[in-house]
Design a protein around this motif. Sequence first.
Motif, short mmCIF file in Angstrom:
data_model
loop_
_atom_site.label_atom_id
_atom_site.label_comp_id
_atom_site.label_asym_id
_atom_site.label_seq_id
_atom_site.Cartn_x
_atom_site.Cartn_y
_atom_site.Cartn_z
N ALA A 80 0.92 -1.34 0.01
CA ALA A 80 -0.23 0.04 -0.15
C ALA A 80 0.95 1.21 -0.08
CB ALA A 80 -0.74 -0.02 1.19
N LYS A 81 0.25 2.28 -0.05
CA LYS A 81 0.89 3.57 -0.19
C LYS A 81 0.21 4.83 0.80
CE LYS A 81 4.02 2.70 -3.45
NZ LYS A 81 5.39 2.86 -3.07
N ILE A 82 1.10 5.40 1.18
CA ILE A 82 0.35 6.64 2.39
C ILE A 82 0.05 7.51 1.49
CG2 ILE A 82 0.73 8.10 4.09
CD1 ILE A 82 2.75 6.23 5.15
N LEU A 83 -1.27 8.20 1.10
CA LEU A 83 -1.61 9.38 0.59
C LEU A 83 -1.36 10.53 1.24
CD1 LEU A 83 -5.09 7.69 -1.01
CD2 LEU A 83 -2.60 8.17 -2.03
N SER A 84 -1.58 10.83 2.68
CA SER A 84 -1.42 11.90 3.41
C SER A 84 -0.99 11.40 4.73
CB SER A 84 -2.44 12.91 3.16
OG SER A 84 -3.73 12.40 3.74
N ALA A 85 -0.52 12.20 5.47
CA ALA A 85 -0.23 12.00 6.87
C ALA A 85 -0.51 13.31 7.75
CB ALA A 85 1.02 11.20 7.16
N PHE A 86 -1.00 13.19 9.07
CA PHE A 86 -1.01 14.46 9.76
C PHE A 86 -0.70 13.89 11.28
CE2 PHE A 86 -3.43 15.50 6.18
CZ PHE A 86 -3.03 16.62 5.99
N THR A 87 -0.14 14.82 11.98
CA THR A 87 0.08 14.62 13.34
C THR A 87 -0.41 15.43 14.31
OG1 THR A 87 2.23 15.83 13.51
CG2 THR A 87 2.25 13.50 12.99
N ARG A 88 -0.91 15.18 15.63
CA ARG A 88 -1.50 15.98 16.47
C ARG A 88 -0.93 15.89 17.92
NH1 ARG A 88 -7.83 16.03 17.54
NH2 ARG A 88 -7.39 13.97 18.45
N THR A 89 -0.37 16.73 18.48
CA THR A 89 0.32 16.66 19.77
C THR A 89 -0.32 17.60 20.82
OG1 THR A 89 2.03 18.15 19.18
CG2 THR A 89 2.62 15.94 18.81
N SER A 90 -0.09 17.40 22.20
CA SER A 90 -0.55 18.35 23.03
C SER A 90 0.71 18.57 23.85
CB SER A 90 -1.58 17.72 23.76
OG SER A 90 -1.22 16.42 24.68
N ASP A 91 0.79 20.01 24.53
CA ASP A 91 1.94 20.15 25.32
C ASP A 91 1.92 19.34 26.41
OD1 ASP A 91 2.45 22.29 23.44
OD2 ASP A 91 1.22 23.69 24.46
N ASP A 92 1.06 18.99 27.25
CA ASP A 92 1.06 18.29 28.31
C ASP A 92 1.10 16.92 28.20
OD1 ASP A 92 -1.40 18.01 27.41
OD2 ASP A 92 -2.41 18.44 29.18
N SER A 93 1.59 16.19 27.11
CA SER A 93 1.58 14.72 26.98
C SER A 93 2.70 14.33 26.17
CB SER A 93 0.37 14.38 25.89
OG SER A 93 0.14 13.03 25.71
N LEU A 94 3.17 13.19 26.57
CA LEU A 94 4.37 12.84 25.58
C LEU A 94 4.03 11.61 24.44
CD1 LEU A 94 6.41 11.49 28.85
CD2 LEU A 94 6.64 13.57 27.47
N LYS A 95 2.63 11.90 24.35
CA LYS A 95 2.09 10.93 23.18
C LYS A 95 1.79 11.91 21.90
CE LYS A 95 1.14 6.36 24.68
NZ LYS A 95 0.18 5.36 24.45
N MET A 96 1.63 11.35 20.89
CA MET A 96 1.35 11.99 19.85
C MET A 96 0.04 11.19 18.92
SD MET A 96 4.39 11.83 17.23
CE MET A 96 3.39 12.52 15.76
N GLU A 97 -0.78 11.63 18.06
CA GLU A 97 -1.60 10.89 17.18
C GLU A 97 -1.22 11.09 15.74
OE1 GLU A 97 -6.07 12.05 16.26
OE2 GLU A 97 -5.95 11.66 18.47
N LEU A 98 -1.38 9.98 15.22
CA LEU A 98 -0.64 9.95 13.67
C LEU A 98 -2.06 9.54 12.98
CD1 LEU A 98 1.25 10.11 11.37
CD2 LEU A 98 1.94 7.86 12.15
N ILE A 99 -2.47 10.58 11.97
CA ILE A 99 -3.38 10.08 11.17
C ILE A 99 -3.05 9.79 9.65
CG2 ILE A 99 -5.87 10.81 10.31
CD1 ILE A 99 -4.71 12.78 13.11
N LEU A 100 -3.27 8.54 9.29
CA LEU A 100 -2.89 8.31 7.84
C LEU A 100 -3.98 8.01 7.01
CD1 LEU A 100 -0.24 5.40 8.82
CD2 LEU A 100 0.23 7.88 8.33
N LYS A 101 -3.76 8.34 5.66
CA LYS A 101 -4.67 8.15 4.73
C LYS A 101 -3.88 7.27 3.59
CE LYS A 101 -8.22 8.28 1.91
NZ LYS A 101 -8.84 9.54 0.89
N ILE A 102 -4.70 6.06 3.57
CA ILE A 102 -3.98 4.89 2.95
C ILE A 102 -4.78 4.45 1.61
CG2 ILE A 102 -3.21 2.55 2.78
CD1 ILE A 102 -2.00 4.15 5.14
N ASN A 103 -4.15 4.22 0.32
CA ASN A 103 -4.79 4.16 -0.72
C ASN A 103 -5.65 2.55 -0.80
OD1 ASN A 103 -2.37 2.58 -0.93
ND2 ASN A 103 -2.19 2.77 -3.03
#
Length: 220
Positions: free
Chosen positions: A153-176
């Motif tokens: 498969a291929k990644i069509l788009s990718a976005f991340t979301r983080t918060s200042d008070d967290s050591l974790k992040m959210e990754l959103i992938l659009k796959i073909n």
Amino acid sequence: MIAKELISIHIPSISFKDDGEKALRVMDENRVSHIAVVDNGEYHGLISDNEIYDLDDTFVPLDQVKPVLIKLFVQPFDHIYDILTVFAENNITALPVLNEDDQYLGVIGLEQIIKALYKMTNSKEPGGVIVMALNVRDYSMAQVAQIVESEGAKILSAFTRTSDDSLKMELILKINQSDLSRIMSSFERYNYEIMASFHESVHEEDLKRRYEQFIKYLNI
């Protein structure tokens, strides 16, 4: 995408000689809450509908009532990410574009921003979306891409979301691919936490195919 590519050809400006009623009418016709005040190419600022509603007389030319204007603008080669920041931080619905000589070139409306994001995210392309949570320090786009591509498969788009008070992040992938089951299994083998997915499974596609065949049979 940059500012000069996002300028609306539909949203006009007003001048200080216009009154509040005309400003409100232009806003209503273009579905915005802000409009640029421009005289002979000179940009004075944005006026909001709330500012006009607070005027004692909306039928008096603006140069006589001295409204409070918002002095916001971007330049032609500013990137859409910078433009989004100005929109979000100032809660505006239109943003003027000025050249290096501070001459008014036009305005970017929310409609142009939405259309640009639609193209950037490849929203019209078929496929599925995976939302994952991971530690910020463990994030490697190279590894993420390798896992996706190992499943053909291929990644069509990718976005991340983080918060200042967290050591974790959210990754959103659009796959073909619509069937994401194998890709998600691969991510889980690498200890990625799958938060959500939006796709059609092979089973759902098979049911749809069988249903369409059944309807076709009934129509024979």
